[in-house]
Write an enzyme that holds these catalytic residues in place. Structure first.
Site, PDB file in Angstrom:
ATOM      1  CB  SER A  69      -0.905   0.003   1.242  1.00  7.96           C
ATOM      2  OG  SER A  69      -1.737   1.149   1.262  1.00  7.96           O
ATOM      3  CB  SER A  70       1.960   3.654  -1.786  1.00  2.00           C
ATOM      4  OG  SER A  70       1.201   3.623  -2.977  1.00  2.00           O
ATOM      5  CB  SER A  71      -0.130   8.015   0.730  1.00  3.54           C
ATOM      6  OG  SER A  71      -0.958   9.161   0.642  1.00  3.54           O
TER       7      SER A  71
END
Length: 347
Positions: A69-71
């Protein structure tokens, strides 16, 4: 951060400016990871200003050590959200909850009861719910396979995805109201499509975009197995004209990802490998390409690249996409002739 995005023109819609100002990004990025030659290092609130400065910059941040996951960089998020052309009354399905930040922005703009966000990872969903509640938002957040959409809460006026795909799933079109909008990473770009009849047509944002792929069950052929076959397999050998460096040209890669969906590249011990889920593989070393499996993957990549060159190296702004039950057609704005047909992947 928002002031800079407005000044640069990345945010031009006052509604989205207000939403970005209202939603605290630091609640959704309590930690992130930076990698170097010595491995990855975690940066969290204990790092003080270093953490806070990164969170409130126009930066893509990896939020799990295993890169699940990442932003996304806020400028790209803003471009995608603005492409939805929301007026404030729409119901939106988000594919890929991730940290929950994008769902919070949608909830701020539309009201949480108009937002549905799904992710295939139960752990990410639990954490995202906690962050959203801490920020004061309670959209419907559920564990589901993004390929199938989320029919029980539809229909939707818009679908936005925060993960890379090679094709537009039929379920999204089925759950979209007439005239509805889809904004999704497709290959190395972002497609913006509007539903027309039982299909959709649209274009691409000018921004390069590299998202993590949509995770989907059942999994395709085991990648580790394909890598070993490509490294050690015996196949047909010939000199190659193009090597993997063509994928480092952003516009060339955009074309290749659209016209050769499913092709993946890796380098193992200095050897470049290409493979796709049908089991086709290629190994490029010492000026030769060795290919095996049910197809000739590098021959197909080479032909696609030559097609891009002969078309005058068209930029992504010249590409259009048409989706129907028959598949996906990519074509150029100055040509009525479809250049390539991309058949939907099965499963």
């Amino acid at each position: 951060m928002v002031g800079e995005l407005v000044a640069s023109g990345n945010i031009s819609d006052s509604g989205w400016e207000a939403a970005f100002r209202a939603v605290p990004r630091h609640l959704f990025v309590s930690r992130f990871y930076r990698g170097d030659a010595n491995g990855s290092a975690v940066i969290d609130s204990g790092a003080g200003n270093e953490w806070l400065a990164a969170v409130y910059s126009d930066t893509h941040l990896v939020t799990t050590e295993d890169v699940r996951s990442s932003s996304t960089a806020p400028s790209l998020m803003a471009s995608m959200l603005q492409a939805l052309e929301l007026t404030g009354n729409e119901r939106v399905l988000e594919i890929g909850t991730g940290t929950g930040y994008n769902a919070a922005l949608l909830s701020e703009r539309l009201g949480a009861d108009q937002v549905v966000s799904i992710d295939i990872d139960p752990g990410l969903i639990v954490e995202a719910r906690e962050r959203l509640e801490a920020a004061g938002y309670e959209p419907l957040v559920a564990v589901a396979d993004g390929v199938n959409g989320y029919p029980v809460a539809g229909p939707y006026d818009a679908v936005i995805a925060t993960c890379r795909l090679d094709y537009i799933p039929a379920a999204w079109l089925q759950q979209l109201r007439p005239g509805g909008v889809i904004v999704t990473p497709l290959g190395a770009g972002v497609a913006v499509l509007r539903k027309t009849g039982d299909g959709a047509e649209g274009e691409f944002l000018p921004n390069p975009a590299y998202f993590m792929p949509l995770r989907h069950q059942p999994e395709p052929t085991d990648i580790a197995e394909l890598i070993q076959v490509a490294l050690n397999g015996t196949g047909i050998s010939r000199p190659h004209r193009f090597d993997t460096s063509m994928y480092r040209d952003d516009e060339a890669r955009f074309w290749l990802d659209l016209t050769q969906p499913g092709v993946r590249l890796v380098t193992v011990d200095g050897v470049a490998l290409a493979f796709r889920p049908d089991g086709s593989w290629a190994r490029l070393v010492d000026g030769l390409v060795v290919q095996g499996g049910p197809g000739f993957v590098w021959d197909d990549v080479k032909a696609a690249h030559e097609g891009w060159l002969s078309a005058g190296r068209p930029s992504r702004e010249r590409h259009r996409l048409r989706v129907s039950s028959a598949g996906q057609d990519v074509y150029l704005v100055d040509s009525s002739e479809s250049r390539h047909r991309l058949e939907p992947l099965q499963g």
